[in-house]
Design a protein around this motif. Structure first.
Motif, PDB file in Angstrom:
ATOM      1  N   ASP A  46      -1.354   6.079  -6.619  1.00 29.31           N
ATOM      2  CA  ASP A  46      -2.591   5.317  -6.778  1.00 29.31           C
ATOM      3  C   ASP A  46      -3.702   5.749  -5.840  1.00 29.31           C
ATOM      4  O   ASP A  46      -4.822   5.268  -5.974  1.00 29.31           O
ATOM      5  CB  ASP A  46      -2.321   3.815  -6.550  1.00 29.31           C
ATOM      6  N   GLY A  77       2.113   1.800  -3.414  1.00 30.91           N
ATOM      7  CA  GLY A  77       1.010   2.308  -4.224  1.00 30.91           C
ATOM      8  C   GLY A  77       0.757   3.782  -3.969  1.00 30.91           C
ATOM      9  O   GLY A  77       0.464   4.551  -4.889  1.00 30.91           O
ATOM     10  N   GLN A 114       0.832  -1.200   0.000  1.00 32.94           N
ATOM     11  CA  GLN A 114       0.000   0.000   0.000  1.00 32.94           C
ATOM     12  C   GLN A 114       0.869   1.254   0.000  1.00 32.94           C
ATOM     13  O   GLN A 114       0.544   2.242  -0.658  1.00 32.94           O
ATOM     14  CB  GLN A 114      -0.913   0.022   1.228  1.00 32.94           C
TER      15      GLN A 114
END
Length: 140
Positions: free
Chosen positions: A36, A31, A28
């Motif tokens: 993202d 990302g 995460q």
């Protein structure tokens, strides 16, 4: 204090789940760095909570290995949560079978090991209390 094999196995499952959750948090984080995230504060909060969950699993693993009741009970709660999440994912179409098995099976195994460990510890405590209790004199 040396813990029984059941407690060591339960602790290993908790530690592996903690490691998997830490890997998810790191993914995460990458990302987030790649852009993202749709809402930055929400993404940061999710990453922080994922790291907190991984830390909790590691703490429960250490506590379970040492035979602590608080760690077993916390571990049981997280195992039940994992099984519920896996069962709930069966409602998604198409069913993400890899996720169901990857989350549900370790959760179920961890739950069984934690309950068995707690039962064995309770039996051992009961036996130890009976053996160390002084006998009442006859006639009383």
């Amino acid at each position: 204090m040396r813990s029984p094999a059941l407690a060591a196995s339960a602790a290993a499952v908790l530690a592996l789940e903690g490691a998997a959750l830490a890997v998810v948090a790191i993914a995460q984080l990458f990302g987030l760095g790649a852009g993202d995230a749709a809402i930055l504060p929400t993404a940061i909060a999710l990453i922080a909570l994922t790291f907190v969950g991984a830390g909790a699993l590691f703490a429960f693993a250490v506590g379970t290995r040492r035979g602590r009741a608080w760690a077993r009970s916390g571990g049981v709660v997280l195992q039940v949560l994992a099984v519920v999440i896996a069962l709930n994912s069966l409602t998604v179409q198409p069913v993400p079978w890899m996720f169901v098995w990857a989350v549900g099976l370790p959760g179920l195994i961890g739950f069984v090991l934690l309950i068995a460990s707690a039962r064995r510890e309770t039996v051992a405590d009961t036996r130890g209390a009976r053996e160390s209790a002084p006998e009442a004199p006859e006639g009383e």
